[in-house]
Design a protein around this motif. Sequence first.
Motif, short mmCIF file in Angstrom:
data_model
loop_
_atom_site.label_atom_id
_atom_site.label_comp_id
_atom_site.label_asym_id
_atom_site.label_seq_id
_atom_site.Cartn_x
_atom_site.Cartn_y
_atom_site.Cartn_z
N THR A 93 -3.96 -5.91 -5.00
CA THR A 93 -2.81 -5.00 -5.02
C THR A 93 -3.02 -3.92 -3.97
OG1 THR A 93 -3.82 -3.55 -6.71
CG2 THR A 93 -2.40 -5.33 -7.49
N PRO A 94 -1.97 -3.59 -3.18
CA PRO A 94 -2.08 -2.49 -2.22
C PRO A 94 -2.11 -1.15 -2.96
CG PRO A 94 0.15 -3.37 -2.25
CD PRO A 94 -0.67 -4.26 -3.14
N SER A 95 -3.00 -0.26 -2.54
CA SER A 95 -3.17 1.01 -3.23
C SER A 95 -2.91 2.18 -2.29
CB SER A 95 -4.58 1.07 -3.84
OG SER A 95 -4.71 2.18 -4.70
N VAL A 96 -3.44 3.33 -2.63
CA VAL A 96 -3.13 4.58 -1.94
C VAL A 96 -3.70 4.60 -0.53
CG1 VAL A 96 -3.45 7.09 -2.03
CG2 VAL A 96 -3.05 5.81 -4.13
N LEU A 97 -2.87 5.00 0.44
CA LEU A 97 -3.28 5.21 1.82
C LEU A 97 -4.04 4.02 2.40
CD1 LEU A 97 -4.32 8.98 1.62
CD2 LEU A 97 -2.18 8.01 2.45
N GLY A 98 -3.49 2.84 2.19
CA GLY A 98 -4.05 1.64 2.81
C GLY A 98 -5.17 0.99 2.05
N GLN A 99 -5.61 1.54 0.93
CA GLN A 99 -6.66 0.91 0.14
C GLN A 99 -6.13 -0.36 -0.52
OE1 GLN A 99 -9.59 4.06 -1.77
NE2 GLN A 99 -7.50 4.57 -2.31
N THR A 100 -7.06 -1.24 -0.87
CA THR A 100 -6.71 -2.48 -1.57
C THR A 100 -7.61 -2.61 -2.80
OG1 THR A 100 -6.04 -3.60 0.45
CG2 THR A 100 -6.61 -4.99 -1.42
N LYS A 101 -7.02 -3.00 -3.92
CA LYS A 101 -7.79 -3.23 -5.15
C LYS A 101 -7.76 -4.71 -5.50
CE LYS A 101 -7.09 1.38 -7.08
NZ LYS A 101 -6.61 2.17 -8.25
#
Length: 544
Positions: A93-101
């Motif tokens: 899942t795409p997360s905050v400010l370009g992070q990925t989980k």
Amino acid sequence: MKASLAIALHGSPASLWITIRSVGAFNVACSFAALWTFVKVIRALRWRLRTTQLRGPPRTSLIYGVSNDIASSKDSAMMYEHWAQEYGAVYMTPSVLGQTKIVLNDPRAIAHFYARESWTYVQTPLSLTVIENLACRQRSIVVSGQRKALTPAFSNAAIRKLTSVFYDSAYKVKSAWDTDLESSKDGNAVIEVQNCSLDTIGIAGFSHDFGSLDGKHASVTEVFDTFGNNQQASAVNQIFFMLASAFPIIAKLPTKRMKLMKKLRVTMGEISNDLLLRSRREKDVNMKDAEEEKSIIGLLIKAEGQEAELHVSEEEVLAQMSVLLVAGYETTSISLTWALIELSRHPDVQTRLREELLAFGPDPTYDQLKANLPYLDAVVHEILRLHPSIAEFSRCAREDDVIPLSEPVCTRSGKMTDSISIAKGSLMVISIRAINRSSAIWGPDAKEFKPDRWLTEDGISGKAKEVQGHRHLLTFVDGPRTCLGKDFAIAEFKVVLSILVKNFVFELRDGPDTEIEIVRGLLPRPRVVGEDGIGVPLRIRRYE
């Protein structure tokens, strides 16, 4: 300029400082920013090369990814389950400010993850900051030596001794509700679930009686109840919390939530100081006639004399007490509230449970609670399955890993794989609520409140049996860091529920179709839709 910089590097610190000033602070700042960006890019490239690229939902926000959708959803577990159906049991899942989980919904992958939790998978920077805000330090069950020292306090023998504390608190609740009913004209009263678990964890956890059931003002209760009362402030806190996942320092900003945390720490600090002074005074004078210590923190302090390498500072005691208070009060209070909601929605289950308890006779002992009341056990575990107090579990990979899967998933490139590679720094998420309520794992009736599933051989599906947590649930997580107070919590839950159900009949104030939503307190709590606060009013009458 290059020549002068080279000379300065081999010269005195003063000449270096003069050179830096001549270059200009702006250029230095730009250099550090460029270096930071370079490091981030290298890490991102390494992560992409070493991590299996999985499918997942598209980004709905440039800043938040899908994090705001999850946080704002009335049922985030349904979102996770829907994505698992669409993209496979493991997805990104795409997360905050370009992070990925990376989200794990596969039982074998989850078992592998929890087996390596604390070594390969560790607390995220945000989790450490939140724990530090709550407990004044960055460790929950602070070190392995203290976890070892606490273990005897949660043994069957120790909980057996504490069962009387559970009953005392339960009967105080009964007495308070009897008083409310006596003052009513029609034999009915509207109440909210009382703070029985606060007094229980106070006495059993650290030998302190908050007296909330005796009508005393408990500032701890006030702090807990204030969380989530202001939904506008909660919405702002939600944004701060999401941004803090990228920049944990944001979690230290002096928001209203942080001020409440500070107030909680001050209160717990006063109690911990009293406990430390009393326990160490007894140890120093070797009081043979002193009452046997039963409290969890008291046993930890007394363990100092038995293990030379174990020293407990005031800060560590405060940290342990704060964590115990959240784990022992907030979670049990939430579970008990959900139990009374479900029993009010399902009067047939409430009646059947009451009949079992009345047929048993006197108040059951700890061992009888575990073995002789199967329907009570079924109701309790069905509540723990449907309504876990902690909805999600997040960790960060400290090293590269390969996670096996129970069934193949399709990668972003279209290839099928039965294992996924995880690079150091990967953010991992398990939605406990989604796993506990998954139709793919628990069958088509997974969303229903159905205690009977715990009473028959085929009540739990084969897929659910692959989940390796307590009774195939992730409510108490799993692995080497599984909840130490699991048996304590279940015993307290059973005692309080048994006393209340034997003596009272419960209904939702506005009828069985009352809509309940989940709001964010310190932990997610149930609340009647459209009402302020975080309580759920129930209509009660005596059972006769």
